[in-house]
Design a protein around this motif. Structure first.
Motif, PDB file in Angstrom:
ATOM      1  N   LEU A  11       0.824  -1.208   0.000  1.00 36.78           N
ATOM      2  CA  LEU A  11       0.000   0.000   0.000  1.00 36.78           C
ATOM      3  C   LEU A  11       0.859   1.259   0.000  1.00 36.78           C
ATOM      4  N   LEU A  43      -2.527  -6.140  -6.113  1.00 31.43           N
ATOM      5  CA  LEU A  43      -3.456  -6.542  -5.063  1.00 31.43           C
ATOM      6  C   LEU A  43      -4.646  -7.292  -5.654  1.00 31.43           C
ATOM      7  N   LEU A  44      -5.114  -6.762  -6.754  1.00 30.86           N
ATOM      8  CA  LEU A  44      -6.253  -7.385  -7.433  1.00 30.86           C
ATOM      9  C   LEU A  44      -5.898  -8.833  -7.814  1.00 30.86           C
ATOM     10  N   PHE A  53     -11.012 -10.555 -14.783  1.00 30.07           N
ATOM     11  CA  PHE A  53     -11.495  -9.701 -15.882  1.00 30.07           C
ATOM     12  C   PHE A  53     -11.302  -8.217 -15.567  1.00 30.07           C
ATOM     13  N   ASP A  57      -8.561  -5.664 -17.681  1.00 33.78           N
ATOM     14  CA  ASP A  57      -8.939  -4.372 -18.240  1.00 33.78           C
ATOM     15  C   ASP A  57      -8.018  -3.269 -17.703  1.00 33.78           C
ATOM     16  N   LYS A  61      -5.541  -0.891 -19.939  1.00 31.79           N
ATOM     17  CA  LYS A  61      -5.611   0.572 -19.934  1.00 31.79           C
ATOM     18  C   LYS A  61      -4.246   1.181 -19.574  1.00 31.79           C
ATOM     19  N   ARG A 107      -9.641   9.159 -23.463  1.00 28.35           N
ATOM     20  CA  ARG A 107     -10.742   8.266 -23.069  1.00 28.35           C
ATOM     21  C   ARG A 107     -10.221   7.118 -22.195  1.00 28.35           C
ATOM     22  N   ARG A 111     -11.371   6.307 -18.031  1.00 26.49           N
ATOM     23  CA  ARG A 111     -11.837   5.053 -17.397  1.00 26.49           C
ATOM     24  C   ARG A 111     -11.131   4.844 -16.059  1.00 26.49           C
ATOM     25  N   HIS A 151     -21.177   1.333 -16.303  1.00 21.08           N
ATOM     26  CA  HIS A 151     -21.019  -0.046 -16.770  1.00 21.08           C
ATOM     27  C   HIS A 151     -22.341  -0.679 -17.186  1.00 21.08           C
ATOM     28  N   ILE A 155     -21.418  -6.410 -16.875  1.00 19.37           N
ATOM     29  CA  ILE A 155     -20.224  -6.084 -16.071  1.00 19.37           C
ATOM     30  C   ILE A 155     -20.630  -5.821 -14.619  1.00 19.37           C
TER      31      ILE A 155
HETATM   32  C1  1Q0 Z   1     -10.914  -4.868  -4.087  1.00 17.14           C
HETATM   33  C2  1Q0 Z   1     -11.853  -5.205  -5.159  1.00 17.14           C
HETATM   34  C3  1Q0 Z   1     -11.549  -4.631  -6.444  1.00 17.14           C
HETATM   35  C4  1Q0 Z   1     -12.776  -4.384  -7.186  1.00 17.14           C
HETATM   36  C5  1Q0 Z   1     -12.596  -3.459  -8.337  1.00 17.14           C
HETATM   37  C6  1Q0 Z   1     -13.826  -2.611  -8.513  1.00 17.14           C
HETATM   38  C7  1Q0 Z   1     -13.969  -2.092  -9.840  1.00 17.14           C
HETATM   39  C8  1Q0 Z   1     -14.891  -2.933 -10.666  1.00 17.14           C
HETATM   40  C9  1Q0 Z   1     -14.665  -2.606 -12.059  1.00 17.14           C
HETATM   41  C10 1Q0 Z   1     -15.201  -3.601 -12.997  1.00 17.14           C
HETATM   42  C11 1Q0 Z   1     -14.469  -3.436 -14.295  1.00 17.14           C
HETATM   43  C12 1Q0 Z   1     -14.793  -4.521 -15.250  1.00 17.14           C
HETATM   44  C13 1Q0 Z   1     -13.849  -4.692 -16.385  1.00 17.14           C
HETATM   45  C14 1Q0 Z   1     -14.166  -3.977 -17.647  1.00 17.14           C
HETATM   46  C15 1Q0 Z   1     -14.598  -2.748 -17.638  1.00 17.14           C
HETATM   47  C16 1Q0 Z   1     -14.590  -1.868 -18.837  1.00 17.14           C
HETATM   48  O1  1Q0 Z   1     -15.692  -2.097 -19.673  1.00 17.14           O
HETATM   49  C17 1Q0 Z   1     -14.599  -0.464 -18.300  1.00 17.14           C
HETATM   50  C18 1Q0 Z   1     -14.791   0.565 -19.371  1.00 17.14           C
HETATM   51  O2  1Q0 Z   1     -13.769   0.492 -20.319  1.00 17.14           O
HETATM   52  P1  1Q0 Z   1     -14.168   0.449 -21.870  1.00 17.14           P
HETATM   53  O3  1Q0 Z   1     -12.853   0.414 -22.594  1.00 17.14           O
HETATM   54  O4  1Q0 Z   1     -14.984  -0.806 -22.061  1.00 17.14           O
HETATM   55  O5  1Q0 Z   1     -14.970   1.676 -22.135  1.00 17.14           O
HETATM   56  N1  1Q0 Z   1     -13.352  -0.235 -17.604  1.00 17.14           N
HETATM   57  C19 1Q0 Z   1     -13.306   0.420 -16.437  1.00 17.14           C
HETATM   58  O6  1Q0 Z   1     -14.296   0.891 -15.923  1.00 17.14           O
HETATM   59  C20 1Q0 Z   1     -11.946   0.548 -15.772  1.00 17.14           C
HETATM   60  C21 1Q0 Z   1     -11.941  -0.323 -14.577  1.00 17.14           C
HETATM   61  C22 1Q0 Z   1     -10.595  -0.313 -13.926  1.00 17.14           C
HETATM   62  C23 1Q0 Z   1     -10.685  -1.010 -12.614  1.00 17.14           C
HETATM   63  C24 1Q0 Z   1      -9.388  -1.008 -11.927  1.00 17.14           C
HETATM   64  C25 1Q0 Z   1      -9.518  -1.637 -10.584  1.00 17.14           C
HETATM   65  C26 1Q0 Z   1      -8.219  -1.793  -9.957  1.00 17.14           C
HETATM   66  C27 1Q0 Z   1      -8.439  -2.235  -8.571  1.00 17.14           C
HETATM   67  C28 1Q0 Z   1      -7.529  -2.465  -7.745  1.00 17.14           C
HETATM   68  C29 1Q0 Z   1      -7.731  -3.034  -6.409  1.00 17.14           C
HETATM   69  C30 1Q0 Z   1      -7.870  -2.023  -5.400  1.00 17.14           C
HETATM   70  C31 1Q0 Z   1      -7.917  -2.573  -4.032  1.00 17.14           C
HETATM   71  C32 1Q0 Z   1      -8.240  -1.531  -3.064  1.00 17.14           C
HETATM   72  C33 1Q0 Z   1      -7.560  -1.613  -1.797  1.00 17.14           C
HETATM   73  C34 1Q0 Z   1      -6.151  -1.241  -1.852  1.00 17.14           C
HETATM   74  C35 1Q0 Z   1      -5.775  -0.210  -0.949  1.00 17.14           C
HETATM   75  C36 1Q0 Z   1      -5.088   0.915  -1.594  1.00 17.14           C
END
Ligand code: 1Q0
Length: 215
Positions: A11, A43-44, A53, A57, A61, A107, A111, A151, A155
């Motif tokens: 972290l 972490l993910l 998935f 993504d 990006k 763009r 995201r 979304h 998704i």
């Molecule tokens: C800890 C649980 C992590 C849960 C992450 C929550 C975010 C859910 C996002 C679901 C995204 C699904 C994959 C595809 C999405 C794309 O369609 C969408 C739009 O892009 P486009 O090209 O289709 O227009 N993409 C997105 O919305 C970008 C999503 C990026 C998500 C990055 C998440 C990275 C997470 C890291 C873990 C963080 C843990 C937090 C605790 C740590 C303490 C600092």
């Protein structure tokens, strides 16, 4: 250092990246912004295959942005501000509908920017949570308040299912690799305002240029 060590989430490291992405003039360095996200992806990846998935993504990006940085136009991609100016001046952004630039820097970063809002909300919930509070609920609520609005149904459903498999709060704190729960809460107290500042600067810049709804 062994490979597995390199892959371990820290972290503090993520915080450092987001800290160093702000210049004294409050410009945002894309290289450090991206390395913050790369740290989060570690972490993910440790959370299991249901998050694959999402991780895929996020990796794609960050890769798009790194490729711009390494290209001959790299210097224009040094900061979010210079990227926006360069891409808009040279008409490299699909503004109304998807066209010939489906993967513009603007763009793509949008995201991640929206995801940063989710992260900020999630971490704030985590920081103020009690021992028995459910990480899955905190994560879901933060998601519904932010990213979910952008979304489609499939998704949202897949994300919702993945959230159920999140470790319970003490185990989640453990994965953060910071120390005692008190130390985690302390570090989160520093992380949230920092993420908030980076988010706000980007939000205002995108708003000013009408870029918040890029397809
Ligand atoms: C800890 C649980 C992590 C849960 C992450 C929550 C975010 C859910 C996002 C679901 C995204 C699904 C994959 C595809 C999405 C794309 O369609 C969408 C739009 O892009 P486009 O090209 O289709 O227009 N993409 C997105 O919305 C970008 C999503 C990026 C998500 C990055 C998440 C990275 C997470 C890291 C873990 C963080 C843990 C937090 C605790 C740590 C303490 C600092």
């Amino acid at each position: 250092m062994a490979d597995s060590e390199n892959q371990k989430f820290c972290l503090q490291e993520v915080l450092e990246s987001f800290k160093s992405c702000l210049s004294p003039e409050k410009e945002i360095y894309i290289e450090h912004y991206v390395s913050g996200w790369k740290g989060l992806v570690k972490l993910l990846n440790s959370l299991g295959s249901l998050f694959g998935f999402i991780s895929k993504d996020a990796v794609s990006k960050t890769q798009i942005l790194m490729n711009f940085l390494k290209s001959e136009n790299g210097p224009h991609y040094a900061t979010v501000q210079s990227m926006v100016k360069f891409e808009l001046d040279n008409k490299l952004v699909d503004v109304d509908k998807k066209g010939i630039y489906p993967e513009s820097g603007c763009r793509t970063l949008l995201r991640l920017h929206r995801a940063l809002r989710w992260l900020q909300l999630f971490l704030e919930r985590l920081r103020t949570s009690k021992e028995d509070d459910k990480t899955s609920v905190m994560c879901r609520d933060a998601y519904n308040e932010s990213l979910a609005q952008h979304h489609p149904w499939l998704i949202r459903k897949s994300a919702g299912m993945a959230f159920y498999s999140l470790p319970v709060r003490p185990a989640f704190f453990e994965v953060m690799n910071v120390g005692t729960p008190e130390q985690v809460v302390d570090v989160l107290g520093k992380a949230v305002p920092l993420l908030c500042e980076v988010y706000q600067i980007t939000e205002e810049l995108y708003q000013k240029h009408n870029l918040l709804d890029l397809p």
